[in-house]
Design a protein around this motif. Structure first.
Motif, PDB file in Angstrom:
ATOM      1  N   ALA A   1       2.364   1.821  -9.226  1.00 49.36           N
ATOM      2  CA  ALA A   1       1.571   2.860  -8.604  1.00 49.36           C
ATOM      3  C   ALA A   1       0.248   3.240  -8.992  1.00 49.36           C
ATOM      4  N   ILE A   2      -0.450   2.990  -7.770  1.00 52.13           N
ATOM      5  CA  ILE A   2      -1.897   3.455  -7.883  1.00 52.13           C
ATOM      6  C   ILE A   2      -2.322   4.858  -8.305  1.00 52.13           C
TER       7      ILE A   2
ATOM      8  N   ALA B   1       0.541  -1.261  -0.316  1.00 50.60           N
ATOM      9  CA  ALA B   1       0.202  -0.202   0.097  1.00 50.60           C
ATOM     10  C   ALA B   1       1.436   1.435  -0.160  1.00 50.60           C
ATOM     11  N   ARG B   2       2.276   1.688   1.312  1.00 47.47           N
ATOM     12  CA  ARG B   2       2.923   2.327   1.173  1.00 47.47           C
ATOM     13  C   ARG B   2       3.451   2.456  -0.740  1.00 47.47           C
ATOM     14  N   GLU B   3       4.028   1.264  -1.442  1.00 50.98           N
ATOM     15  CA  GLU B   3       4.114   1.776  -2.769  1.00 50.98           C
ATOM     16  C   GLU B   3       3.921   1.547  -3.670  1.00 50.98           C
ATOM     17  N   CYS B   4       1.841   1.826  -3.310  1.00 47.67           N
ATOM     18  CA  CYS B   4       1.522   1.635  -4.784  1.00 47.67           C
ATOM     19  C   CYS B   4       0.973   3.741  -4.615  1.00 47.67           C
ATOM     20  N   ALA B   5       0.995   4.713  -3.232  1.00 45.56           N
ATOM     21  CA  ALA B   5       1.164   5.016  -3.390  1.00 45.56           C
ATOM     22  C   ALA B   5       2.228   6.498  -3.313  1.00 45.56           C
ATOM     23  N   ARG B   6       3.118   6.085  -4.162  1.00 44.82           N
ATOM     24  CA  ARG B   6       4.444   6.823  -3.914  1.00 44.82           C
ATOM     25  C   ARG B   6       3.883   7.598  -4.578  1.00 44.82           C
ATOM     26  N   ASP B   7       5.315   8.456  -4.686  1.00 44.88           N
ATOM     27  CA  ASP B   7       4.952   9.542  -5.889  1.00 44.88           C
ATOM     28  C   ASP B   7       5.076   9.933  -7.157  1.00 44.88           C
ATOM     29  N   VAL B   8       4.139  10.332  -7.816  1.00 45.44           N
ATOM     30  CA  VAL B   8       4.561  10.368  -9.679  1.00 45.44           C
ATOM     31  C   VAL B   8       3.710  11.903 -10.032  1.00 45.44           C
ATOM     32  N   PRO B   9       4.567  12.317 -10.801  1.00 44.32           N
ATOM     33  CA  PRO B   9       4.384  13.810 -11.305  1.00 44.32           C
ATOM     34  C   PRO B   9       2.978  14.017 -11.587  1.00 44.32           C
ATOM     35  N   GLN B  10       2.636  15.566 -11.121  1.00 39.87           N
ATOM     36  CA  GLN B  10       1.284  15.473 -11.539  1.00 39.87           C
ATOM     37  C   GLN B  10       0.495  15.401 -13.235  1.00 39.87           C
TER      38      GLN B  10
ATOM     39  N   ALA C   1       8.983   3.372 -17.159  1.00 45.34           N
ATOM     40  CA  ALA C   1       8.918   4.478 -17.596  1.00 45.34           C
ATOM     41  C   ALA C   1       8.116   5.443 -15.339  1.00 45.34           C
ATOM     42  N   LEU C   2       7.837   4.534 -15.166  1.00 44.27           N
ATOM     43  CA  LEU C   2       7.173   4.417 -13.118  1.00 44.27           C
ATOM     44  C   LEU C   2       8.892   4.477 -12.637  1.00 44.27           C
TER      45      LEU C   2
ATOM     46  N   GLY D   1       8.660   9.356 -23.287  1.00 47.40           N
ATOM     47  CA  GLY D   1       9.053   7.668 -24.324  1.00 47.40           C
ATOM     48  C   GLY D   1       7.154   7.397 -23.615  1.00 47.40           C
ATOM     49  N   VAL D   2       6.928   5.880 -23.846  1.00 39.15           N
ATOM     50  CA  VAL D   2       5.747   5.852 -23.328  1.00 39.15           C
ATOM     51  C   VAL D   2       5.352   5.207 -22.059  1.00 39.15           C
ATOM     52  N   LEU D   3       4.084   6.053 -21.365  1.00 41.50           N
ATOM     53  CA  LEU D   3       3.481   5.449 -20.447  1.00 41.50           C
ATOM     54  C   LEU D   3       2.524   3.981 -19.851  1.00 41.50           C
ATOM     55  N   ASP D   4       3.198   2.899 -19.460  1.00 42.44           N
ATOM     56  CA  ASP D   4       2.092   2.103 -19.597  1.00 42.44           C
ATOM     57  C   ASP D   4       1.015   2.136 -18.142  1.00 42.44           C
ATOM     58  N   PHE D   5       0.183   2.005 -18.364  1.00 34.28           N
ATOM     59  CA  PHE D   5      -1.210   1.954 -17.558  1.00 34.28           C
ATOM     60  C   PHE D   5      -2.439   1.112 -17.763  1.00 34.28           C
TER      61      PHE D   5
END
Length: 313
Positions: A136-137, A16-25, A51-52, A59-63
């Protein structure tokens, strides 16, 4: 509460802590665009991949987009049926964030499909292999949805640790088990990956992988011993060769089938390929609306033009 349940709860807190990591807005705003796509909001949107890891946004982000209804997302009965039979369907999208243009491939499947493929017994290894890595979620419908997604990711980590125990060395440090695992999972897919891909993954977050293996084994009920020098010995070592051979063979067939399906269902695929060609060769393809709607029929003519220009060899 059993020891396995207690270990899973501890592991869940870590994930859960990992999934809440900071990512660019800008990346979160991109995800919110998909969240607002229809009245039936998705369950959640997950960010994973290179990219994460490296933070590069050129590049291309993966969602991954998890939904309740495939028909509700795709609109088309045919696309929903294809995604039901052979998930996931893939789409390509672009998003302007100020002066930055972001690009993303999104894979779409239901929460139930995601949950099944994050388990160790899944014959398809691609999902739990990906989501045992850092993710990251970016967005979740509500707190319950976030907890559900986190729980599925915990299952993916436990599944990966299970197969690491079976496919790893008879004795070794945690990183040796993870390296053996990822070398096998990449070998089970039709992917063009440079040698040492497992090393790249481990080198990015070595302490993370070292810290996760034993809690994941505890949560999965894997019997193991630890020597005084820190080396581990899984009692399952070497016991999964036949089962893995089956998954490896089926995994390649599944990936081949998905490639064929993508030729007909990859929304935005023509624009994605055009961007890839321009990125790697500086040749810009100006696609017509017809070429975007019919990429399979347009492909031979485009390939011929690129060959004559010397772009394709």
């Amino acid at each position: 509460m059993s020891a396995g349940q207690s270990a899973r709860e501890i592991l869940h807190h870590t994930i859960a802590r990992e999934c809440a990591r900071d990512v660019p807005q800008a990346v979160r705003e991109f995800a919110q665009m998909f969240a607002a796509r229809s009245a039936a909001r998705p369950l959640g949107i997950i960010f994973y991949g290179s990219a994460l890891r490296d933070g590069a946004l050129d590049g291309v982000l993966d969602f991954y987009v998890l939904v309740d209804s495939l028909r509700g997302w795709h609109g088309s009965r045919l696309a929903a049926a294809a995604n039901s039979v052979l998930p996931p369907n893939v789409e390509y999208h672009e998003f302007a964030a100020g002066d930055v243009r972001l690009r993303a491939k999104i894979a779409v499947l239901t929460g139930a499909q995601f949950a099944r493929r994050c388990r160790a017994r899944s014959i398809d290894t691609s999902l739990w292999a990906r989501f045992s890595q850092p993710v990251a979620i970016l967005w979740a419908r509500d707190d319950d949805a976030r907890v559900r997604i986190e729980s599925h990711i915990v299952s993916a980590v436990i599944a990966a640790a299970h197969w690491a125990a079976r496919l790893g060395p008879d004795r070794g440090k945690a990183d040796a088990y993870w390296r053996a695992l990822y070398a096998r999972t990449y070998g089970a897919e039709l992917r063009v990956e440079r040698t040492g891909r497992a090393d790249v993954l481990l080198d990015f977050a070595a302490p993370r992988y070292a810290a996760l293996l034993e809690p994941a084994w505890d949560a999965g009920g894997i019997i193991y011993t630890r020597d005084d020098d820190g080396a581990l010995h899984s009692h399952l070592s070497g016991s999964g060769r036949i089962r893995w051979a089956l998954r490896r063979g089926i995994g390649k067939l599944l990936n081949l089938a998905r490639l064929v399906k993508a030729a007909f269902t990859f929304t935005g695929g023509a624009d994605y390929i055009a961007w890839k060609i321009e990125r790697h060769s500086q040749v810009k393809l100006n696609l017509s609306d017809w070429q975007r709607r019919h990429p399979v029929m347009a492909a031979p003519r485009i390939a011929w033009r690129l060959w004559r220009q010397g772009t394709l060899r």
